[in-house]
Motif scaffolding. Structure first.
Motif: not given
Length: 431
Positions: A73-92
């Motif tokens: 009746e009451a599922p427990s929730l576990r989450m993990e998070a990370a990010h997919t980007d990094w500092p870099c150069l990007k074209l205009k």
């Protein structure tokens, strides 16, 4: 999983993930291989207990989850998070720049890279290309990776800048424009990049509506040090954590709960985007998950507020030549295992009760760890934890592997620390 296996898996992900789009493409490959099922943000879901699912979020983020077979009746929730980007150069847009017979590209800086580390190295480009489709609201998106050394940002010779070793401030608009070609009569000086992009995307130049192209470091991953104690590679921040999330969600299952991972784009520029950690998308996906399983909103809210988020991003290892930049007590070396990141300012989302949970997991499973704090008179970085926990109102702890040269075009970590991070991420999903 031993140290060598953890580094082999990480190396493959680092090599494949040459833009946030390609990071998600690699994540989907691993999830598909583990028999996860893709879902759409905008369609109804038919979910089954005992299965895993993933939802791509605007191409550069992703949320995945597994559903236990005995949720009750009451599922427990576990989450993990990370990010997919990094500092870099990007074209205009319209990036072609001519200087005499040189053909260069106009870039802007994404995030906070150490600019001089991008000089004199072979660089390539990757990202997405949007092409006219059947409807203005449905452009065709193609992902491209040029995979070969195309660009170089050359240093100015010391003979022309005698003070270079005294320190020099690089101007992004002047000093960081990468060199692509020496112009010839056969090259269109106004469209030499657009023609290259069209060739890579398999379309006509006039069909290209827009693009997001990132410059990336082509250098290969390698171990280093007297006995291979170090691991050197581009994009360790934060693909170490992305891979730990993926390994944990695909190999660990809780029969009585829901495990989830969130891989966010745009952390390096503040996370304030529809695909960033400050978006409401995670909360809405979680609510859709619970309602699709037949639970009411109150059950969903209870699960979130009783849940736990493990926010994973790299930490600062003590520098071999600048120990004065680190805290006088709470230091961590490469090879020390997982850093539990702590800050009174809550730039890292951490409190004693939450830290105790992670410490207990580490101690119970012999996972090496140390607590980390920045110097009291230096402003450290921030990460996903505080942002995500504000929206989700969920218990949260920030952890990560310690690295040197953070935000360099190439970073350095302890070779054994990826195994420790994966072990903690996995145990977090099993208890």
């Amino acid at each position: 999983m031993n140290t060598e296996q953890a580094l082999q898996i990480l190396s493959k992900t680092l090599t494949a993930s040459v833009s946030p789009y390609h990071c998600i493409k690699e994540s989907k490959r691993q999830l598909d291989e583990a028999s996860f099922h893709p879902l759409s943000l905008t369609k109804s879901w038919n979910l089954e207990a005992g299965c895993g699912y993933y939802i791509p979020v605007f191409d550069s983020s992703l949320i995945a989850f597994t559903i236990g077979e005995n949720l009750g009746e009451a599922p427990s929730l576990r989450m993990e998070a990370a990010h997919t980007d990094w500092p870099c150069l990007k074209l205009k847009p319209s990036p072609e720049v001519t200087e005499g017979r040189y053909g260069k590209l106009n870039i802007e800086v994404y995030g906070g890279p150490i600019l001089n580390t991008w000089l004199d190295s072979p660089l390539s480009m990757a990202g997405n290309v949007c092409i006219a489709g059947s409807s203005p609201f449905s452009p065709e998106v193609r992902f491209i990776d040029m995979k070969k050394p195309l660009l170089v940002i050359p240093n100015l010779a010391i003979h022309m800048n005698r003070e270079v070793n005294d320190g020099i401030k690089l101007n992004p608009q002047v000093d960081m424009l990468p060199l692509l070609t020496v112009l010839t009569e056969s090259l269109d000086k106004d469209h030499f990049f657009l023609n290259l992009l069209a060739e890579e995307a398999g379309c006509r130049p006039e069909d290209i509506l827009d693009y997001e192209i990132y410059v990336y470091n082509l250098d290969a991953c390698t171990t280093a040090g007297l006995n291979g104690q170090f691991f050197s590679a581009p994009r360790l921040d934060n693909l170490t954590s992305v891979q730990a999330c993926l390994t944990a969600i695909t190999s660990c299952f809780r029969d009585g709960g829901i495990n989830a991972i969130a891989l966010y784009d745009n952390e390096e520029v503040g996370s304030r985007t529809k695909q960033g950690a400050l978006s409401a998308v995670t909360e809405r996906i979680l609510e859709k998950l619970f309602t699709s399983l037949g639970y009411g909103r109150e059950t969903y809210l209870n699960a979130v507020m009783d849940g736990f988020l493990l926010s994973m991003d790299v930490a600062h290892a003590i520098h071999p030549n600048h120990k004065e930049k680190c805290d006088i007590k709470n230091q961590i070396f490469p090879g020390d295992g997982v850093a539990i990141k702590m800050a009174a300012s809550q730039s890292y989302s951490t409190d004693a009760a939450c830290v105790s949970v992670i410490e207990s997991l580490c101690r119970s499973h012999q996972i090496p760890y140390k607590k980390f704090s920045n110097r009291s008179d230096l402003r450290g970085g921030s990460t996903l934890g505080a942002l995500s926990s504000t929206l989700l109102a969920m218990k949260t702890t920030d952890i990560g592997v310690p690295i040197l040269a953070m935000h360099s075009a190439r970073e350095l970590m302890g070779a054994s620390d990826q195994q420790a991070l994966v072990s903690l991420a996995s145990e977090f999903f099993l208890v």
